[in-house]
Motif scaffolding. Structure first.
Motif, PDB file in Angstrom:
ATOM      1  N   LEU A  77       0.832  -1.212   0.000  1.00 39.86           N
ATOM      2  CA  LEU A  77       0.000   0.000   0.000  1.00 39.86           C
ATOM      3  C   LEU A  77       0.862   1.255   0.000  1.00 39.86           C
ATOM      4  N   VAL A  78       1.938   1.245   0.792  1.00 39.63           N
ATOM      5  CA  VAL A  78       2.845   2.394   0.782  1.00 39.63           C
ATOM      6  C   VAL A  78       3.425   2.581  -0.609  1.00 39.63           C
ATOM      7  N   GLY A  79       3.844   1.482  -1.239  1.00 46.26           N
ATOM      8  CA  GLY A  79       4.410   1.554  -2.575  1.00 46.26           C
ATOM      9  C   GLY A  79       3.420   2.074  -3.603  1.00 46.26           C
ATOM     10  N   GLN A  80       2.184   1.575  -3.541  1.00 40.77           N
ATOM     11  CA  GLN A  80       1.169   2.016  -4.501  1.00 40.77           C
ATOM     12  C   GLN A  80       0.841   3.494  -4.327  1.00 40.77           C
ATOM     13  N   PHE A  81       0.666   3.934  -3.096  1.00 40.95           N
ATOM     14  CA  PHE A  81       0.318   5.344  -2.865  1.00 40.95           C
ATOM     15  C   PHE A  81       1.483   6.282  -3.189  1.00 40.95           C
ATOM     16  N   LEU A  82       2.711   5.850  -2.892  1.00 41.89           N
ATOM     17  CA  LEU A  82       3.853   6.668  -3.275  1.00 41.89           C
ATOM     18  C   LEU A  82       4.008   6.707  -4.791  1.00 41.89           C
ATOM     19  N   GLY A  83       3.671   5.605  -5.467  1.00 47.99           N
ATOM     20  CA  GLY A  83       3.703   5.594  -6.925  1.00 47.99           C
ATOM     21  C   GLY A  83       2.701   6.570  -7.519  1.00 47.99           C
ATOM     22  N   ARG A  84       1.637   6.862  -6.764  1.00 49.12           N
ATOM     23  CA  ARG A  84       0.641   7.862  -7.198  1.00 49.12           C
ATOM     24  C   ARG A  84       0.944   9.248  -6.638  1.00 49.12           C
ATOM     25  N   ASN A  85       2.087   9.373  -5.942  1.00 48.72           N
ATOM     26  CA  ASN A  85       2.446  10.637  -5.279  1.00 48.72           C
ATOM     27  C   ASN A  85       1.420  11.046  -4.229  1.00 48.72           C
ATOM     28  N   LYS A  86       0.942  10.057  -3.462  1.00 53.34           N
ATOM     29  CA  LYS A  86      -0.036  10.299  -2.399  1.00 53.34           C
ATOM     30  C   LYS A  86       0.561   9.853  -1.062  1.00 53.34           C
ATOM     31  N   ALA A  87       1.569  10.591  -0.591  1.00 52.46           N
ATOM     32  CA  ALA A  87       2.255  10.217   0.641  1.00 52.46           C
ATOM     33  C   ALA A  87       1.338  10.275   1.858  1.00 52.46           C
ATOM     34  N   SER A  88       0.355  11.173   1.827  1.00 50.59           N
ATOM     35  CA  SER A  88      -0.568  11.280   2.963  1.00 50.59           C
ATOM     36  C   SER A  88      -1.417  10.021   3.088  1.00 50.59           C
ATOM     37  N   LEU A  89      -1.822   9.444   1.954  1.00 54.47           N
ATOM     38  CA  LEU A  89      -2.578   8.191   1.999  1.00 54.47           C
ATOM     39  C   LEU A  89      -1.684   7.028   2.409  1.00 54.47           C
ATOM     40  N   ALA A  90      -0.419   7.088   2.011  1.00 53.63           N
ATOM     41  CA  ALA A  90       0.531   6.065   2.453  1.00 53.63           C
ATOM     42  C   ALA A  90       0.650   6.069   3.974  1.00 53.63           C
ATOM     43  N   GLU A  91       0.719   7.263   4.549  1.00 57.74           N
ATOM     44  CA  GLU A  91       0.817   7.374   6.007  1.00 57.74           C
ATOM     45  C   GLU A  91      -0.440   6.843   6.688  1.00 57.74           C
ATOM     46  N   ARG A  92      -1.583   7.137   6.107  1.00 57.13           N
ATOM     47  CA  ARG A  92      -2.831   6.632   6.689  1.00 57.13           C
ATOM     48  C   ARG A  92      -2.852   5.109   6.664  1.00 57.13           C
ATOM     49  N   SER A  93      -2.385   4.509   5.569  1.00 59.41           N
ATOM     50  CA  SER A  93      -2.396   3.051   5.464  1.00 59.41           C
ATOM     51  C   SER A  93      -1.489   2.404   6.502  1.00 59.41           C
ATOM     52  N   VAL A  94      -0.418   3.098   6.887  1.00 57.59           N
ATOM     53  CA  VAL A  94       0.497   2.568   7.905  1.00 57.59           C
ATOM     54  C   VAL A  94      -0.212   2.452   9.250  1.00 57.59           C
ATOM     55  N   TYR A  95      -0.932   3.494   9.648  1.00 60.13           N
ATOM     56  CA  TYR A  95      -1.624   3.441  10.940  1.00 60.13           C
ATOM     57  C   TYR A  95      -2.828   2.510  10.899  1.00 60.13           C
ATOM     58  N   THR A  96      -3.435   2.362   9.723  1.00 61.82           N
ATOM     59  CA  THR A  96      -4.473   1.348   9.558  1.00 61.82           C
ATOM     60  C   THR A  96      -3.893  -0.030   9.844  1.00 61.82           C
ATOM     61  N   ALA A  97      -2.722  -0.301   9.268  1.00 62.42           N
ATOM     62  CA  ALA A  97      -2.056  -1.582   9.493  1.00 62.42           C
ATOM     63  C   ALA A  97      -1.769  -1.798  10.971  1.00 62.42           C
ATOM     64  N   LEU A  98      -1.306  -0.760  11.651  1.00 68.06           N
ATOM     65  CA  LEU A  98      -0.971  -0.879  13.072  1.00 68.06           C
ATOM     66  C   LEU A  98      -2.214  -1.235  13.891  1.00 68.06           C
ATOM     67  N   HIS A  99      -3.345  -0.604  13.571  1.00 65.40           N
ATOM     68  CA  HIS A  99      -4.596  -0.912  14.283  1.00 65.40           C
ATOM     69  C   HIS A  99      -4.972  -2.383  14.105  1.00 65.40           C
ATOM     70  N   LYS A 129       9.973  10.826   0.829  1.00 61.87           N
ATOM     71  CA  LYS A 129      10.699  11.375  -0.321  1.00 61.87           C
ATOM     72  C   LYS A 129      11.437  10.295  -1.107  1.00 61.87           C
ATOM     73  N   MET A 130      11.185   9.026  -0.780  1.00 60.56           N
ATOM     74  CA  MET A 130      11.916   7.932  -1.418  1.00 60.56           C
ATOM     75  C   MET A 130      11.037   7.197  -2.436  1.00 60.56           C
ATOM     76  N   ARG A 131      11.680   6.663  -3.492  1.00 60.32           N
ATOM     77  CA  ARG A 131      11.041   5.798  -4.478  1.00 60.32           C
ATOM     78  C   ARG A 131      12.089   4.806  -4.979  1.00 60.32           C
ATOM     79  N   VAL A 132      11.631   3.632  -5.437  1.00 57.17           N
ATOM     80  CA  VAL A 132      12.552   2.671  -6.044  1.00 57.17           C
ATOM     81  C   VAL A 132      12.497   2.746  -7.558  1.00 57.17           C
ATOM     82  N   ILE A 133      11.499   3.455  -8.120  1.00 61.59           N
ATOM     83  CA  ILE A 133      11.400   3.644  -9.561  1.00 61.59           C
ATOM     84  C   ILE A 133      11.647   5.104  -9.876  1.00 61.59           C
TER      85      ILE A 133
END
Length: 469
Positions: free
Chosen positions: A307-329, A458-462
């Motif tokens: 999810l982090v990879g997909q959202f960063l690929g769309r340049n949606k870092a805020s959604l990536a962060e939300r998915s991280v805390y969703t995972a933690l819950h 600020k990181m990407r692998v592509i």
């Protein structure tokens, strides 16, 4: 806060992007799929406990050592799912198929190295110093698993095509088929049923390899289908050494991290074995139960990276962060139930081992196992932070930090203290397990602090332009 307001918050989090629904759609199949090795190992040990106490005692150290060595290659190869997820988020679909095949080529290298290591099996287990009868069984199990490493590694590579896109149901189906094949051949080859020879622990290893071959074959057939080739260019199987180099740049640190993570527990099992057969058997059971409970967290970690990879690929870092805390819950919700179960109903987990050839030994060590499950419950409280935050920064490409941290803590917070308290100072089993709790706490806090720097945003692998920090 009222129950109504809590329900409304839950409903909102369920339906939003990066929320519970998005997470569980990907995670649930992966939870079972990534637990395939643990489930297969559990099944092998379950049947081996009925066969002989030597085979049962040997199966965990030999199996975990094999998987620990394989983990460096699995971690490298499977990092292709982060590339796939970022290409998928960017909608650069034609790059997905070729990227998966580059990870497949790395499976050959991993299998060849494991084959070479198998020639040193006797030296390895003789050096470890377990009882002679157990050493003989460890060598058999380890050798055969090393011989059959390629289909397992290749299946991990090809599964990235589905994992990175979040299409995890097919991975679940293929892993269920693999588990069923493993069970069938365990029954046939361990005990010599239906005209097959009785092969004991060797039969258990062969059953695992047959299951891996079936899984690899199914992934390959589906990946090469006309439909997948049309959209994702999956028949472009020519080696791309520039991509392999990039995969190694990000994936190899991930493999090293996975290796040191697994090696810490492997070293622990091997050192505990020096205390005696009862202590080794008790730890085998507690760790076997722990692996079965822990592996779903690996699936949640992979989902977090996807999810982090997909959202960063769309340049949606805020959604990536939300998915991280969703995972933690979600992960803490699961872990809470497991912790309570380890404390309140430990005999429920011990019961499957109390049948067959090992039954008398189990009754002797039952109180020890119950105490060890309390240690498992304690360090499980820190596993969600460890898994989720590490997976989040790996999903962005911050694998070098994860590798360096795991190497440092595995050596100085796990391996060295365990060796000192058990071998040098002979402080006993429970002090050794206390070190593992300390190690889990150190990992969790370190990954959390790295995550909170937000450098991963600020990181990407592509290659792509970053516009959303």
């Amino acid at each position: 806060m009222t129950i109504k307001s809590l329900f409304q918050k839950f409903k909102k989090r369920w339906n939003c992007r990066g929320g519970y629904s998005d997470f569980l759609k990907i995670a649930f199949p992966l939870i079972i799929s990534t637990g395939a090795w643990s489930i297969q190992s559990f099944i092998n040990r379950f049947f081996l406990a009925w066969h002989s106490k030597e085979a049962f005692a040997a199966s965990l150290p030999a199996g975990v050592l094999n998987f620990s060595i394989m983990s460096i290659f699995i971690g490298t190869i499977s990092y292709a799912d982060v590339f796939v997820s970022q290409y998928y988020g960017k909608k650069e679909y034609r790059s997905i198929g070729p990227s998966v095949w580059q990870s497949f080529y790395l499976a050959f290298a991993g299998a060849f190295i494991l084959l070479l290591i198998s020639f040193f099996s006797e030296n390895i287990f003789t050096f470890i110093g377990h009882a002679p009868a157990i050493i003989a069984e460890e060598i058999k199990y380890f050798k055969v698993l090393c011989y059959g490493a390629f289909p397992s590694l290749a299946a991990s590579a090809l599964s990235c095509f589905y994992a990175g896109r979040g299409k995890t149901k097919i991975i679940l189906l293929i892993n269920i088929i693999g588990i069923a094949v493993n069970i069938i051949f365990d029954c046939l080859l361990i005990f010599g049923n239906a005209g097959f020879p009785e092969m004991g622990i060797t039969g258990a290893a062969i059953a695992t390899i047959i299951a891996s071959i079936v899984m690899f074959g199914l992934f390959a057939v589906m990946l090469l289908s006309k439909k997948n080739n049309k959209t994702y260019n999956t028949r472009k199987i020519i080696p791309d050494f520039s991509f392999i180099k990039r995969l190694l740049k990000f994936g190899f640190p991930n493999g090293v991290q996975f290796f040191f993570d697994m090696s810490g527990f492997t070293f622990f099992v091997l050192v505990i074995g020096t205390l005696g057969e009862l202590e080794l058997s008790a730890s085998n059971i507690a760790l076997n139960i722990n692996y079965l409970a822990f592996m779903p967290l690996i699936g949640c970690g992979i989902t977090t990276s996807i999810l982090v990879g997909q959202f960063l690929g769309r340049n949606k870092a805020s959604l990536a962060e939300r998915s991280v805390y969703t995972a933690l819950h979600v992960v803490y919700f699961y872990v809470a139930f497991m912790v309570l179960a380890f404390i309140l109903i430990p005999n429920f987990f011990i019961y499957p081992f109390s049948q067959g050839a090992e039954a008398e030994i189990i009754e002797q060590i039952r109180p020890i196992v119950i105490n060890l499950l309390r240690f498992v419950a304690l360090y499980s409280l820190f596993d969600p932070m460890n898994i989720v935050f590490a997976s989040a920064i790996k999903g962005a490409g911050d694998t070098a930090f994860v590798m360096k941290l795991l190497i440092t803590l595995s050596i100085f917070a796990a391996a060295m203290p365990i060796y000192l308290v058990i071998v040098v100072f002979d402080l006993g089993l429970y002090i050794g397990w206390s070190i593992m709790v300390f190690y889990a706490v150190a990992l969790a806090l370190s990954f959390y602090l790295r995550y909170k720097t937000y450098k991963w945003k600020k990181m990407r692998v592509i290659e792509m332009q970053i516009v959303d920090g």
